[in-house]
Design a protein around this motif. Structure first.
Motif, PDB file in Angstrom:
ATOM      1  N   LEU A  69      18.378   0.436 -26.006  1.00  0.00           N
ATOM      2  CA  LEU A  69      17.513   0.618 -27.157  1.00  0.00           C
ATOM      3  C   LEU A  69      16.758  -0.662 -27.508  1.00  0.00           C
ATOM      4  N   GLY A  70      17.417  -1.798 -27.353  1.00  0.00           N
ATOM      5  CA  GLY A  70      16.775  -3.074 -27.661  1.00  0.00           C
ATOM      6  C   GLY A  70      15.595  -3.394 -26.770  1.00  0.00           C
ATOM      7  N   ASP A  71      15.473  -2.686 -25.623  1.00  0.00           N
ATOM      8  CA  ASP A  71      14.371  -2.926 -24.695  1.00  0.00           C
ATOM      9  C   ASP A  71      13.225  -1.930 -24.853  1.00  0.00           C
ATOM     10  N   VAL A  72      13.431  -0.893 -25.661  1.00  0.00           N
ATOM     11  CA  VAL A  72      12.396   0.145 -25.749  1.00  0.00           C
ATOM     12  C   VAL A  72      11.736   0.229 -27.120  1.00  0.00           C
ATOM     13  N   CYS A  73      12.263  -0.477 -28.105  1.00  0.00           N
ATOM     14  CA  CYS A  73      11.623  -0.475 -29.428  1.00  0.00           C
ATOM     15  C   CYS A  73      11.851  -1.821 -30.109  1.00  0.00           C
ATOM     16  N   ASP A  74      11.097  -2.073 -31.137  1.00  0.00           N
ATOM     17  CA  ASP A  74      11.232  -3.319 -31.887  1.00  0.00           C
ATOM     18  C   ASP A  74      12.214  -3.114 -33.033  1.00  0.00           C
ATOM     19  N   ILE A  75      13.132  -4.062 -33.194  1.00  0.00           N
ATOM     20  CA  ILE A  75      14.123  -3.990 -34.266  1.00  0.00           C
ATOM     21  C   ILE A  75      13.784  -5.060 -35.296  1.00  0.00           C
ATOM     22  N   LEU A  76      13.484  -4.621 -36.514  1.00  0.00           N
ATOM     23  CA  LEU A  76      12.917  -5.495 -37.544  1.00  0.00           C
ATOM     24  C   LEU A  76      13.923  -5.845 -38.637  1.00  0.00           C
ATOM     25  N   ASP A  77      15.182  -5.970 -38.262  1.00  0.00           N
ATOM     26  CA  ASP A  77      16.218  -6.199 -39.267  1.00  0.00           C
ATOM     27  C   ASP A  77      16.022  -7.489 -40.057  1.00  0.00           C
ATOM     28  N   ASN A  78      15.394  -8.475 -39.441  1.00  0.00           N
ATOM     29  CA  ASN A  78      15.220  -9.752 -40.143  1.00  0.00           C
ATOM     30  C   ASN A  78      14.217  -9.671 -41.290  1.00  0.00           C
ATOM     31  N   GLN A  79      13.534  -8.535 -41.418  1.00  0.00           N
ATOM     32  CA  GLN A  79      12.581  -8.361 -42.517  1.00  0.00           C
ATOM     33  C   GLN A  79      13.167  -7.567 -43.691  1.00  0.00           C
ATOM     34  N   ARG A  80      14.392  -7.105 -43.547  1.00  0.00           N
ATOM     35  CA  ARG A  80      15.028  -6.329 -44.622  1.00  0.00           C
ATOM     36  C   ARG A  80      15.426  -7.250 -45.781  1.00  0.00           C
ATOM     37  N   VAL A 147      16.157  -1.228 -38.883  1.00  0.00           N
ATOM     38  CA  VAL A 147      14.762  -0.770 -38.921  1.00  0.00           C
ATOM     39  C   VAL A 147      14.171  -0.848 -37.516  1.00  0.00           C
ATOM     40  N   LEU A 148      13.815   0.311 -36.964  1.00  0.00           N
ATOM     41  CA  LEU A 148      13.240   0.376 -35.625  1.00  0.00           C
ATOM     42  C   LEU A 148      11.766   0.746 -35.711  1.00  0.00           C
ATOM     43  N   ALA A 149      10.937   0.016 -34.954  1.00  0.00           N
ATOM     44  CA  ALA A 149       9.502   0.284 -34.896  1.00  0.00           C
ATOM     45  C   ALA A 149       9.108   0.564 -33.449  1.00  0.00           C
ATOM     46  N   GLU A 150       7.987   1.222 -33.286  1.00  0.00           N
ATOM     47  CA  GLU A 150       7.564   1.661 -31.953  1.00  0.00           C
ATOM     48  C   GLU A 150       7.038   0.514 -31.104  1.00  0.00           C
ATOM     49  N   ASN A 151       7.454   0.526 -29.847  1.00  0.00           N
ATOM     50  CA  ASN A 151       6.840  -0.293 -28.809  1.00  0.00           C
ATOM     51  C   ASN A 151       6.042   0.674 -27.945  1.00  0.00           C
ATOM     52  N   ALA A 152       4.772   0.858 -28.291  1.00  0.00           N
ATOM     53  CA  ALA A 152       3.962   1.948 -27.745  1.00  0.00           C
ATOM     54  C   ALA A 152       3.798   1.883 -26.228  1.00  0.00           C
ATOM     55  N   ASP A 153       3.976   0.727 -25.630  1.00  0.00           N
ATOM     56  CA  ASP A 153       3.827   0.600 -24.182  1.00  0.00           C
ATOM     57  C   ASP A 153       5.046   1.127 -23.425  1.00  0.00           C
ATOM     58  N   VAL A 154       6.141   1.333 -24.137  1.00  0.00           N
ATOM     59  CA  VAL A 154       7.392   1.703 -23.476  1.00  0.00           C
ATOM     60  C   VAL A 154       7.893   3.079 -23.894  1.00  0.00           C
ATOM     61  N   ALA A 155       7.953   3.314 -25.209  1.00  0.00           N
ATOM     62  CA  ALA A 155       8.555   4.564 -25.693  1.00  0.00           C
ATOM     63  C   ALA A 155       7.929   4.990 -27.007  1.00  0.00           C
ATOM     64  N   LEU A 156       7.752   6.294 -27.164  1.00  0.00           N
ATOM     65  CA  LEU A 156       7.320   6.848 -28.444  1.00  0.00           C
ATOM     66  C   LEU A 156       8.496   6.802 -29.410  1.00  0.00           C
ATOM     67  N   LEU A 157       8.258   6.325 -30.609  1.00  0.00           N
ATOM     68  CA  LEU A 157       9.353   6.215 -31.575  1.00  0.00           C
ATOM     69  C   LEU A 157       9.947   7.577 -31.892  1.00  0.00           C
ATOM     70  N   ARG A 158       9.110   8.613 -31.916  1.00  0.00           N
ATOM     71  CA  ARG A 158       9.619   9.952 -32.201  1.00  0.00           C
ATOM     72  C   ARG A 158      10.530  10.421 -31.067  1.00  0.00           C
ATOM     73  N   TYR A 159      10.199  10.070 -29.839  1.00  0.00           N
ATOM     74  CA  TYR A 159      11.087  10.396 -28.725  1.00  0.00           C
ATOM     75  C   TYR A 159      12.417   9.654 -28.879  1.00  0.00           C
ATOM     76  N   VAL A 160      12.352   8.380 -29.252  1.00  0.00           N
ATOM     77  CA  VAL A 160      13.577   7.596 -29.472  1.00  0.00           C
ATOM     78  C   VAL A 160      14.451   8.275 -30.529  1.00  0.00           C
ATOM     79  N   TYR A 161      13.809   8.792 -31.570  1.00  0.00           N
ATOM     80  CA  TYR A 161      14.537   9.502 -32.623  1.00  0.00           C
ATOM     81  C   TYR A 161      15.309  10.685 -32.043  1.00  0.00           C
ATOM     82  N   PHE A 162      14.640  11.519 -31.263  1.00  0.00           N
ATOM     83  CA  PHE A 162      15.310  12.688 -30.700  1.00  0.00           C
ATOM     84  C   PHE A 162      16.399  12.283 -29.703  1.00  0.00           C
TER      85      PHE A 162
END
Length: 222
Positions: A69-80, A147-162
């Motif tokens: 998961l860490g390679d397919v989307c951006d994790i923005l925990d440091n902004q919480r 908090v996960l955000a989309e990395n559009a070049d690798v995976a759709l965030l909605r796909y990651v959700y499913f």
């Protein structure tokens, strides 16, 4: 009394939706409620898991790569940033915790579309999948949800959700209260088909989700 029954087959998967268009006495209403519950159960999470597997097998018969998961989307925990209840100023923006909206506040930290994953407390469902929340727009997130955000070049965030909604995380949720830390979150592996296949899977599963929501609304209205 005339009873009108409509049978609708939805999509190639052959979901049978039974709609009885007649205000009945209480036993009739319970019968409709039972039918709706049966359909909701049919298209629920277990069916969705099988559907993802089926769709990947259909469009990628030679298999797909699994990625962390860490390679397919951006994790923005440091902004919480958490805000104690006493220090929250009431407003229009949702304030998210591990299991969803906890409050409404006057400011926001994020603006966009995000997948929130429970970190501690309410982090695992009865089926052992992680607690997920789909959040859009201007939001505030405390330190109890990743908090996960989309990395559009690798995976759709909605796909990651499913895909993530089908993962058993019981072996990586630890402690009391239960915690899914960021290191373990990053290490979760999901199947990653090409983006075009991801788009088709999202289209189909969003259709399931919309139908499920419509049926639940119908059930609540009775």
């Amino acid at each position: 009394m005339e009873i009108k029954i409509q049978l609708v087959v939805i999509g190639a998967s052959g979901i049978l939706c039974v709609i009885i268009r007649q205000p009945w006495i209480i036993c009739g209403i319970l019968t409709v409620a039972l039918l709706i519950n049966l359909v909701i159960s049919f298209i629920g999470e277990k069916r969705r898991k099988r559907k993802i597997d089926d769709l990947i097998s259909k469009y990628c018969p030679n298999g797909v790569e699994y990625k962390c998961l860490g390679d397919v989307c951006d994790i923005l925990d440091n902004q919480r940033k958490p805000i104690s209840k006493a220090n929250r100023e009431s407003g229009e923006f949702p304030y998210y915790g591990a299991n969803g909206i906890q409050d409404w506040v006057s400011g926001y930290l994020f603006d966009g579309t995000f997948l929130l994953v429970g970190e501690d407390g309410s982090v695992i469902n009865a089926d052992k999948s992680p607690v997920l929340n789909w959040a859009t727009g201007k939001i505030w997130v405390n330190n109890h949800a990743h908090v996960l955000a989309e990395n559009a070049d690798v995976a759709l965030l909605r796909y990651v959700y499913f895909a993530l909604s089908c993962v058993d995380v019981s072996d990586i949720v630890r402690g009391v209260p239960p915690k899914l830390n960021q290191q373990n979150l990053r290490g979760i592996k999901i199947p990653l088909p090409p983006l075009s296949v991801q788009q088709e899977i999202v289209r189909i599963l969003d259709g399931f989700s919309e139908l499920e929501a419509e049926l639940e609304a119908e059930l609540e209205a009775r």
